[in-house]
Design a protein around this motif. Sequence first.
Motif, PDB file in Angstrom:
ATOM      1  N   VAL A  26     -37.835   1.440  -7.455  1.00 37.24           N
ATOM      2  CA  VAL A  26     -36.444   1.775  -7.716  1.00 37.24           C
ATOM      3  C   VAL A  26     -35.592   0.501  -7.683  1.00 37.24           C
ATOM      4  CG1 VAL A  26     -34.440   3.064  -6.882  1.00 37.24           C
ATOM      5  CG2 VAL A  26     -36.677   4.124  -6.828  1.00 37.24           C
ATOM      6  N   ALA A  27     -35.833  -0.333  -6.679  1.00 42.71           N
ATOM      7  CA  ALA A  27     -35.056  -1.578  -6.577  1.00 42.71           C
ATOM      8  C   ALA A  27     -35.315  -2.488  -7.768  1.00 42.71           C
ATOM      9  CB  ALA A  27     -35.393  -2.294  -5.275  1.00 42.71           C
ATOM     10  N   LEU A  28     -36.548  -2.545  -8.238  1.00 41.98           N
ATOM     11  CA  LEU A  28     -36.872  -3.360  -9.404  1.00 41.98           C
ATOM     12  C   LEU A  28     -36.145  -2.853 -10.648  1.00 41.98           C
ATOM     13  CD1 LEU A  28     -38.532  -5.628 -10.689  1.00 41.98           C
ATOM     14  CD2 LEU A  28     -40.375  -3.980 -10.995  1.00 41.98           C
ATOM     15  N   ALA A  29     -36.121  -1.552 -10.846  1.00 41.24           N
ATOM     16  CA  ALA A  29     -35.424  -0.973 -11.998  1.00 41.24           C
ATOM     17  C   ALA A  29     -33.931  -1.281 -11.941  1.00 41.24           C
ATOM     18  CB  ALA A  29     -35.654   0.534 -12.054  1.00 41.24           C
ATOM     19  N   ILE A  30     -33.344  -1.133 -10.762  1.00 44.37           N
ATOM     20  CA  ILE A  30     -31.919  -1.428 -10.613  1.00 44.37           C
ATOM     21  C   ILE A  30     -31.659  -2.911 -10.847  1.00 44.37           C
ATOM     22  CG2 ILE A  30     -30.021  -1.526  -8.943  1.00 44.37           C
ATOM     23  CD1 ILE A  30     -31.167   1.089  -7.751  1.00 44.37           C
ATOM     24  N   GLY A  31     -32.510  -3.763 -10.285  1.00 48.13           N
ATOM     25  CA  GLY A  31     -32.338  -5.203 -10.469  1.00 48.13           C
ATOM     26  C   GLY A  31     -32.450  -5.632 -11.922  1.00 48.13           C
ATOM     27  N   LEU A  32     -33.449  -5.103 -12.628  1.00 44.59           N
ATOM     28  CA  LEU A  32     -33.599  -5.449 -14.043  1.00 44.59           C
ATOM     29  C   LEU A  32     -32.432  -4.916 -14.875  1.00 44.59           C
ATOM     30  CD1 LEU A  32     -37.422  -4.905 -14.583  1.00 44.59           C
ATOM     31  CD2 LEU A  32     -36.173  -7.067 -14.574  1.00 44.59           C
ATOM     32  N   GLY A  33     -31.995  -3.714 -14.558  1.00 47.95           N
ATOM     33  CA  GLY A  33     -30.845  -3.156 -15.263  1.00 47.95           C
ATOM     34  C   GLY A  33     -29.596  -3.983 -15.069  1.00 47.95           C
ATOM     35  N   MET A  34     -29.370  -4.404 -13.838  1.00 48.42           N
ATOM     36  CA  MET A  34     -28.193  -5.235 -13.562  1.00 48.42           C
ATOM     37  C   MET A  34     -28.299  -6.598 -14.242  1.00 48.42           C
ATOM     38  SD  MET A  34     -26.171  -3.315 -11.997  1.00 48.42           S
ATOM     39  CE  MET A  34     -24.951  -4.546 -11.621  1.00 48.42           C
ATOM     40  N   LEU A  35     -29.496  -7.160 -14.264  1.00 46.97           N
ATOM     41  CA  LEU A  35     -29.697  -8.441 -14.933  1.00 46.97           C
ATOM     42  C   LEU A  35     -29.360  -8.334 -16.419  1.00 46.97           C
ATOM     43  CD1 LEU A  35     -30.817 -11.372 -14.644  1.00 46.97           C
ATOM     44  CD2 LEU A  35     -33.009 -10.437 -15.375  1.00 46.97           C
ATOM     45  N   VAL A  36     -29.886  -7.322 -17.063  1.00 54.59           N
ATOM     46  CA  VAL A  36     -29.615  -7.126 -18.491  1.00 54.59           C
ATOM     47  C   VAL A  36     -28.127  -6.873 -18.729  1.00 54.59           C
ATOM     48  CG1 VAL A  36     -30.011  -5.575 -20.452  1.00 54.59           C
ATOM     49  CG2 VAL A  36     -31.931  -6.355 -19.070  1.00 54.59           C
ATOM     50  N   THR A  37     -27.533  -6.028 -17.904  1.00 56.02           N
ATOM     51  CA  THR A  37     -26.122  -5.694 -18.082  1.00 56.02           C
ATOM     52  C   THR A  37     -25.213  -6.890 -17.848  1.00 56.02           C
ATOM     53  OG1 THR A  37     -26.496  -3.404 -17.454  1.00 56.02           O
ATOM     54  CG2 THR A  37     -24.249  -4.197 -17.282  1.00 56.02           C
ATOM     55  N   ASN A  38     -25.374  -7.550 -16.695  1.00 56.34           N
ATOM     56  CA  ASN A  38     -24.445  -8.618 -16.327  1.00 56.34           C
ATOM     57  C   ASN A  38     -24.685  -9.942 -17.033  1.00 56.34           C
ATOM     58  OD1 ASN A  38     -22.887  -7.079 -14.560  1.00 56.34           O
ATOM     59  ND2 ASN A  38     -24.339  -7.386 -12.907  1.00 56.34           N
ATOM     60  N   VAL A  39     -25.949 -10.231 -17.374  1.00 57.67           N
ATOM     61  CA  VAL A  39     -26.256 -11.525 -17.982  1.00 57.67           C
ATOM     62  C   VAL A  39     -26.235 -11.460 -19.506  1.00 57.67           C
ATOM     63  CG1 VAL A  39     -28.021 -13.317 -18.172  1.00 57.67           C
ATOM     64  CG2 VAL A  39     -27.553 -12.276 -15.964  1.00 57.67           C
ATOM     65  N   LEU A  40     -26.692 -10.343 -20.070  1.00 57.89           N
ATOM     66  CA  LEU A  40     -26.789 -10.255 -21.527  1.00 57.89           C
ATOM     67  C   LEU A  40     -25.668  -9.437 -22.173  1.00 57.89           C
ATOM     68  CD1 LEU A  40     -30.638  -9.699 -21.870  1.00 57.89           C
ATOM     69  CD2 LEU A  40     -29.369 -11.813 -22.171  1.00 57.89           C
ATOM     70  N   LEU A  41     -25.498  -8.201 -21.727  1.00 61.34           N
ATOM     71  CA  LEU A  41     -24.595  -7.290 -22.426  1.00 61.34           C
ATOM     72  C   LEU A  41     -23.109  -7.560 -22.196  1.00 61.34           C
ATOM     73  CD1 LEU A  41     -26.557  -3.946 -22.051  1.00 61.34           C
ATOM     74  CD2 LEU A  41     -26.434  -5.469 -24.016  1.00 61.34           C
ATOM     75  N   LYS A  42     -22.706  -7.747 -20.938  1.00 63.52           N
ATOM     76  CA  LYS A  42     -21.281  -7.963 -20.668  1.00 63.52           C
ATOM     77  C   LYS A  42     -20.728  -9.184 -21.411  1.00 63.52           C
ATOM     78  CE  LYS A  42     -20.480  -5.462 -16.432  1.00 63.52           C
ATOM     79  NZ  LYS A  42     -19.484  -5.336 -15.397  1.00 63.52           N
ATOM     80  N   PRO A  43     -21.411 -10.329 -21.377  1.00 62.95           N
ATOM     81  CA  PRO A  43     -20.892 -11.472 -22.154  1.00 62.95           C
ATOM     82  C   PRO A  43     -20.911 -11.220 -23.666  1.00 62.95           C
ATOM     83  CG  PRO A  43     -22.410 -12.238 -20.471  1.00 62.95           C
ATOM     84  CD  PRO A  43     -22.526 -10.738 -20.522  1.00 62.95           C
ATOM     85  N   ALA A  44     -21.894 -10.474 -24.151  1.00 65.68           N
ATOM     86  CA  ALA A  44     -21.980 -10.217 -25.585  1.00 65.68           C
ATOM     87  C   ALA A  44     -20.852  -9.301 -26.059  1.00 65.68           C
ATOM     88  CB  ALA A  44     -23.332  -9.598 -25.931  1.00 65.68           C
ATOM     89  N   VAL A  45     -20.525  -8.274 -25.260  1.00 71.09           N
ATOM     90  CA  VAL A  45     -19.459  -7.342 -25.625  1.00 71.09           C
ATOM     91  C   VAL A  45     -18.096  -7.970 -25.352  1.00 71.09           C
ATOM     92  CG1 VAL A  45     -18.437  -5.092 -25.122  1.00 71.09           C
ATOM     93  CG2 VAL A  45     -20.924  -5.329 -25.280  1.00 71.09           C
ATOM     94  N   GLY A  46     -17.933  -8.536 -24.176  1.00 71.80           N
ATOM     95  CA  GLY A  46     -16.714  -9.278 -23.845  1.00 71.80           C
ATOM     96  C   GLY A  46     -15.444  -8.459 -23.715  1.00 71.80           C
ATOM     97  N   ARG A  47     -15.540  -7.202 -23.324  1.00 73.23           N
ATOM     98  CA  ARG A  47     -14.339  -6.373 -23.180  1.00 73.23           C
ATOM     99  C   ARG A  47     -13.549  -6.795 -21.946  1.00 73.23           C
ATOM    100  NH1 ARG A  47     -13.815   0.086 -22.162  1.00 73.23           N
ATOM    101  NH2 ARG A  47     -11.578   0.155 -22.446  1.00 73.23           N
ATOM    102  N   ALA A  48     -12.277  -7.024 -22.144  1.00 66.94           N
ATOM    103  CA  ALA A  48     -11.399  -7.451 -21.048  1.00 66.94           C
ATOM    104  C   ALA A  48     -11.162  -6.302 -20.078  1.00 66.94           C
ATOM    105  CB  ALA A  48     -10.076  -7.940 -21.608  1.00 66.94           C
ATOM    106  N   ARG A  49     -10.937  -6.652 -18.837  1.00 60.88           N
ATOM    107  CA  ARG A  49     -10.610  -5.652 -17.819  1.00 60.88           C
ATOM    108  C   ARG A  49      -9.141  -5.246 -17.963  1.00 60.88           C
ATOM    109  NH1 ARG A  49     -14.288  -4.419 -14.081  1.00 60.88           N
ATOM    110  NH2 ARG A  49     -16.132  -5.741 -14.027  1.00 60.88           N
TER     111      ARG A  49
END
Length: 71
Positions: free
Chosen positions: A1-24
């Motif tokens: 479970v921890a591995l799945a959460i860690g990989l998901g967070m890595l993909v989200t925070n390192v790849l997807l968030k910068p690619a989408v770039g939606r402002a808060r």
Amino acid sequence: VALAIGLGMLVTNVLLKPAVGRARPFDVLADVRVIDARPPTHAFPSGHATSAAAGAVAASRMFPPAAPVFY
């Protein structure tokens, strides 16, 4: 479970968030009051939603009868 959460967070925070770039909202709307520290990452996709979904999928694979509880 921890591995799945860690990989998901890595993909989200390192790849997807910068690619989408939606402002808060506090960066776009002047009347938004921030109560706590301002997160340094972009707003979308949600890291919390990623963690919840990854954890639910991993846990339900490990314990299929309890899947409705995890979701």
